[in-house]
Design an enzyme around this catalytic site. Sequence first.
Site, PDB file in Angstrom:
ATOM      1  N   PRO A 153      44.892  44.964  42.519  1.00 34.47           N
ATOM      2  CA  PRO A 153      43.540  44.904  43.730  1.00 34.47           C
ATOM      3  C   PRO A 153      42.589  44.484  42.703  1.00 34.47           C
ATOM      4  O   PRO A 153      42.121  43.704  42.235  1.00 34.47           O
ATOM      5  CB  PRO A 153      43.013  45.221  44.919  1.00 34.47           C
ATOM      6  CG  PRO A 153      44.661  45.529  45.021  1.00 34.47           C
ATOM      7  CD  PRO A 153      44.753  46.222  43.446  1.00 34.47           C
ATOM      8  N   TYR A 154      41.601  45.441  42.069  1.00 38.28           N
ATOM      9  CA  TYR A 154      40.543  45.032  40.976  1.00 38.28           C
ATOM     10  C   TYR A 154      40.371  44.650  40.235  1.00 38.28           C
ATOM     11  O   TYR A 154      39.923  43.313  40.197  1.00 38.28           O
ATOM     12  CB  TYR A 154      40.103  46.342  40.677  1.00 38.28           C
ATOM     13  CG  TYR A 154      38.938  46.620  40.143  1.00 38.28           C
ATOM     14  CD1 TYR A 154      37.442  46.999  40.326  1.00 38.28           C
ATOM     15  CD2 TYR A 154      38.885  47.082  38.402  1.00 38.28           C
ATOM     16  CE1 TYR A 154      37.138  47.085  39.410  1.00 38.28           C
ATOM     17  CE2 TYR A 154      37.646  47.444  37.410  1.00 38.28           C
ATOM     18  CZ  TYR A 154      36.687  47.590  37.988  1.00 38.28           C
ATOM     19  OH  TYR A 154      35.242  46.965  37.515  1.00 38.28           O
ATOM     20  N   ILE A 155      42.054  44.838  39.427  1.00 37.02           N
ATOM     21  CA  ILE A 155      42.160  43.690  38.391  1.00 37.02           C
ATOM     22  C   ILE A 155      42.215  42.075  38.805  1.00 37.02           C
ATOM     23  O   ILE A 155      41.747  41.285  37.839  1.00 37.02           O
ATOM     24  CB  ILE A 155      43.355  44.314  37.141  1.00 37.02           C
ATOM     25  CG1 ILE A 155      43.032  45.378  36.296  1.00 37.02           C
ATOM     26  CG2 ILE A 155      43.902  43.317  35.708  1.00 37.02           C
ATOM     27  CD1 ILE A 155      44.329  46.112  35.382  1.00 37.02           C
ATOM     28  N   SER A 157      40.878  40.594  40.846  1.00 37.57           N
ATOM     29  CA  SER A 157      39.864  39.980  40.722  1.00 37.57           C
ATOM     30  C   SER A 157      38.615  40.107  40.140  1.00 37.57           C
ATOM     31  O   SER A 157      37.632  39.472  40.161  1.00 37.57           O
ATOM     32  CB  SER A 157      38.617  41.162  42.298  1.00 37.57           C
ATOM     33  OG  SER A 157      37.974  42.485  41.348  1.00 37.57           O
TER      34      SER A 157
END
Length: 246
Positions: A153-155, A157
Amino acid sequence: MSNNTNKAAIVTGASRGIGRAIALRLARDGFDITVHYVGNEAKAQDTVAAVEALGCRAIAVQGDVAQPADVARLFDTAQDAFGRVDVVVNSAGMMPMAAISPDNLDAFDKVIATNLRGTFLVLGEAARRLQEGGRIVAISTSVIAKSFPGYGPYIASKAGAEELVRVLANEMRGRGITVNAVAPGPVGTELFFNGKTAQQIEGIAKLAPLERIGEPDEIANAVAFLTGPDGAWVNAQVLRVNGGFA
């Protein structure tokens, strides 16, 4: 001392970590600072006091970068306080660890809201407000190149945010406004250390050829380059400040 001829910068997520370091570095470069924060007013006021100790003016503004009304109010308040906005640095972000699974959809939605929707809103408002010579910088991450488990999810975003930077740079054609991103490697902040063991931190530090964790000031220095006179010909770029991490 600060005066009305100072340039002014908005730094989101500036109550601590990389955002705080950026706010202080820009203050050293003579910018009045709008310190955006989400929830920790005390930390935000600490940043304000630190900026003022450097001889520049500062205000703290609370808000959620994922909410259009909050972002508009942030810019309105900054313009009311300082009469101008010359630089916008979007450093607000979150980094929950979550595997790619339907069970983690809530975590995915939260990080996309803050990191990607928030970037869209902050960059969009900056595009609307900045004048000729303005500078926009988004904070991304070098972990994009590593594809570590749990970072999906972080990557996602941050990869999206980098593409928004490139598109906005083209949309600013003819206005003399640069749009860039800085993508830190591992940096010694509360966000990075949270949930990691000493062994994990040591292992991550060894991944870069320089074999250490970066410092917030080193990221702030890169932002200062992009927002200062020496960065005037750099546009639509992602500057990876990571000791060779990726």
